[in-house]
Design a protein around this motif. Structure first.
Motif, mmCIF file in Angstrom:
data_model
loop_
_atom_site.group_PDB
_atom_site.id
_atom_site.type_symbol
_atom_site.label_atom_id
_atom_site.label_comp_id
_atom_site.label_asym_id
_atom_site.label_seq_id
_atom_site.Cartn_x
_atom_site.Cartn_y
_atom_site.Cartn_z
ATOM 1 N N PRO A 108 16.490 -6.746 -2.270
ATOM 2 C CA PRO A 108 16.619 -7.966 -3.764
ATOM 3 C C PRO A 108 15.358 -7.696 -4.322
ATOM 4 N N ALA A 109 15.264 -7.270 -5.084
ATOM 5 C CA ALA A 109 14.102 -6.679 -6.504
ATOM 6 C C ALA A 109 13.371 -8.305 -6.039
ATOM 7 N N THR A 110 13.229 -8.999 -5.300
ATOM 8 C CA THR A 110 12.788 -10.044 -5.568
ATOM 9 C C THR A 110 11.619 -10.089 -4.035
ATOM 10 N N VAL A 111 12.446 -9.427 -3.497
ATOM 11 C CA VAL A 111 11.447 -9.505 -2.477
ATOM 12 C C VAL A 111 10.337 -8.278 -2.262
ATOM 13 N N ILE A 112 10.197 -7.049 -3.156
ATOM 14 C CA ILE A 112 9.411 -6.380 -2.757
ATOM 15 C C ILE A 112 8.261 -5.741 -3.611
ATOM 16 N N ALA A 113 7.235 -5.022 -3.613
ATOM 17 C CA ALA A 113 6.533 -4.889 -4.716
ATOM 18 C C ALA A 113 6.128 -3.133 -4.198
ATOM 19 N N ARG A 114 5.199 -3.006 -5.686
ATOM 20 C CA ARG A 114 4.663 -1.770 -6.107
ATOM 21 C C ARG A 114 3.511 -1.667 -4.532
ATOM 22 N N VAL A 115 3.815 0.119 -4.235
ATOM 23 C CA VAL A 115 2.478 0.758 -3.564
ATOM 24 C C VAL A 115 1.752 1.484 -4.337
ATOM 25 N N PRO A 116 0.400 1.268 -3.993
ATOM 26 C CA PRO A 116 -0.527 1.423 -5.318
ATOM 27 C C PRO A 116 -0.722 3.309 -4.025
ATOM 28 N N GLU A 117 -0.681 4.354 -5.370
ATOM 29 C CA GLU A 117 -1.286 5.633 -5.232
ATOM 30 C C GLU A 117 -2.178 5.224 -3.377
ATOM 31 N N ALA A 118 -3.378 4.783 -3.594
ATOM 32 C CA ALA A 118 -4.174 4.337 -2.797
ATOM 33 C C ALA A 118 -3.804 4.205 -1.688
ATOM 34 N N VAL A 119 -2.418 3.657 -1.307
ATOM 35 C CA VAL A 119 -2.122 3.219 0.277
ATOM 36 C C VAL A 119 -0.938 3.996 0.683
ATOM 37 N N PRO A 120 -1.277 4.248 1.209
ATOM 38 C CA PRO A 120 0.151 4.947 2.365
ATOM 39 C C PRO A 120 1.000 4.397 2.708
ATOM 40 N N LEU A 121 2.189 5.416 2.426
ATOM 41 C CA LEU A 121 4.170 3.958 2.631
ATOM 42 C C LEU A 121 3.472 3.651 4.467
ATOM 43 N N GLU A 122 2.457 4.623 5.419
ATOM 44 C CA GLU A 122 2.937 4.211 6.849
ATOM 45 C C GLU A 122 2.048 2.727 6.765
ATOM 46 N N VAL A 123 1.018 2.440 6.217
ATOM 47 C CA VAL A 123 0.149 1.562 5.977
ATOM 48 C C VAL A 123 0.873 -0.210 5.697
ATOM 49 N N ALA A 124 1.874 0.452 3.948
ATOM 50 C CA ALA A 124 2.230 -0.685 3.263
ATOM 51 C C ALA A 124 3.520 -0.903 4.218
ATOM 52 N N ALA A 125 3.621 -0.204 4.911
ATOM 53 C CA ALA A 125 5.078 -0.646 6.265
ATOM 54 C C ALA A 125 5.080 -2.110 6.520
ATOM 55 N N GLY A 126 3.308 -2.013 6.611
ATOM 56 C CA GLY A 126 3.147 -2.892 7.826
ATOM 57 C C GLY A 126 2.673 -5.078 7.410
ATOM 58 N N LEU A 127 2.992 -4.262 5.964
ATOM 59 C CA LEU A 127 2.442 -5.798 4.637
ATOM 60 C C LEU A 127 2.758 -6.455 4.035
ATOM 61 N N ALA A 128 4.384 -6.961 4.443
ATOM 62 C CA ALA A 128 5.290 -7.615 3.491
ATOM 63 C C ALA A 128 5.066 -8.485 4.337
ATOM 64 N N LEU A 129 5.280 -8.578 5.766
ATOM 65 C CA LEU A 129 5.499 -9.550 7.288
ATOM 66 C C LEU A 129 4.460 -9.949 7.240
ATOM 67 N N ALA A 130 3.225 -8.648 7.980
ATOM 68 C CA ALA A 130 2.109 -9.374 8.866
ATOM 69 C C ALA A 130 1.154 -10.194 8.081
ATOM 70 N N GLY A 131 1.055 -9.387 7.245
ATOM 71 C CA GLY A 131 0.172 -9.759 6.057
ATOM 72 C C GLY A 131 0.367 -11.050 4.905
ATOM 73 N N GLN A 132 1.905 -10.992 4.896
ATOM 74 C CA GLN A 132 1.488 -12.317 4.266
ATOM 75 C C GLN A 132 1.883 -13.501 5.100
ATOM 76 N N THR A 133 2.336 -12.990 6.207
ATOM 77 C CA THR A 133 2.023 -14.264 7.261
ATOM 78 C C THR A 133 0.974 -14.520 7.584
ATOM 79 N N ALA A 134 -0.425 -13.787 7.183
ATOM 80 C CA ALA A 134 -1.726 -14.040 7.830
ATOM 81 C C ALA A 134 -2.185 -14.347 6.782
#
Length: 307
Positions: A108-134
């Motif tokens: 769903p488009a409601t569970v995603i966000a854009r990745v800023p150009e300065a953030v590698p996709l490999e780093v962004a991959a770990g943000l949505a669950l672990a980051g929001q849990t924190a």
């Protein structure tokens, strides 16, 4: 919008067990429906809960077969209708209940966000669950600058981000970790304390004035030390063990909240939030990735990448 059908691999298991139950399966990718996008997989974050679910040790149960993976990053390949201002080619990250370890992810488009150009996709991959849990766990306690908190597993995926987010708010953070991670914690404004036997004594020495709150990502050791130091049970939060056994809180991530994802990504882009990658594995080596994760004592995230 009419999209050509896609076919891709996905990781699945049909029974609970060790890493040997993980297997690839070809899976047709349905056209995105109303409010959905199809994301071409670039990377995904592994989480301890993924391993607990596979082993049948999680309080949360999913019906078999289970399509594995919860947080991911990638590039939008196809669009459904009513998806806001997303476009084909946008780099995004997000989280779904299962099925993120796949060549194509329908979300769903409601569970995603854009990745800023300065953030590698490999780093962004770990943000949505672990980051929001924190983020959500930290928000569950009303803390102010000058409060003193303890974060266990403070160099891990969730703990590392929670400790840094708290330090950015002017909260004094004591983080438990192995000695190998103490220098990194100090570099992020966290006071390291060795975990293990004698933890309560070391925490008492580090915070003789008392501890405001405790955030546990490790297990009973941290909770028992906090209770021994008379930290009120409502000020102790765990995502690592059964909170009801100790009468403490169990606040993890709530519903996916794109504004929180945007805020986390902005902090990473600015260099304020460091998300170390402990190791990367290609999707085809998912078993080895889980074995590495389950060995423990990691700094940051284990990430799968596109083959």
């Amino acid at each position: 919008m009419i999209s050509a059908p896609l076919q891709g691999r996905a990781i699945v298991y049909h029974e609970h067990g060790g890493t040997e139950v993980l297997q690839f399966a070809e899976r047709p990718v349905g056209a995105p429906g109303n409010g959905e996008v199809v994301v071409r997989f670039v990377a995904a974050g592994l989480n301890p809960v993924d391993a607990k679910l596979r082993a049948g040790r999680s309080r949360m149960q999913l019906p078999l077969p289970v399509w594995v993976g919860r947080e991911f990053s990638g590039v939008i390949e196809q669009l459904g209708s009513d998806i806001g201002d997303f476009s084909v080619g946008d780099a995004v990250f997000g989280s779904i209940p299962q099925g993120a370890f796949a060549d194509y992810v329908v979300a769903p488009a409601t569970v995603i966000a854009r990745v800023p150009e300065a953030v590698p996709l490999e780093v962004a991959a770990g943000l949505a669950l672990a980051g929001q849990t924190a983020w959500d766990a930290l928000e569950s306690q009303q803390l102010r600058a000058g409060d003193v908190i303890v974060v266990s597993a403070a160099a891990g995926g969730v703990g590392g981000m929670l400790a840094q987010l708290a330090a950015l708010r002017g909260i004094r953070v004591i983080g438990t970790a192995s000695a190998a991670n103490h220098e990194w914690l100090q570099s992020r404004g966290v006071e390291p304390v060795l975990y293990g036997n004698g933890l309560a004594d070391r925490l008492a020495a580090a915070a003789p004035e008392g501890i405001t709150a405790v955030f546990d990502q490790h297990g009973p050791e941290t909770i028992e030390a906090a209770l021994a130091l008379d930290v009120p049970s409502e000020r102790i939060n765990t995502i690592a063990t059964d909170a009801t056994v100790y009468g403490v809180r169990n606040v993890g991530r709530g519903a996916v909240h794109p504004p929180t994802l945007d805020a986390l990504a902005a902090l990473v882009a600015d260099g304020a939030l460091d998300v170390p990658i402990a190791a990367t594995f290609p999707l085809s080596e998912v078993r080895a990735a889980f074995e590495f994760l389950e060995a423990g004592h990691l700094r940051g995230k284990v990430v799968l990448t596109a083959d």
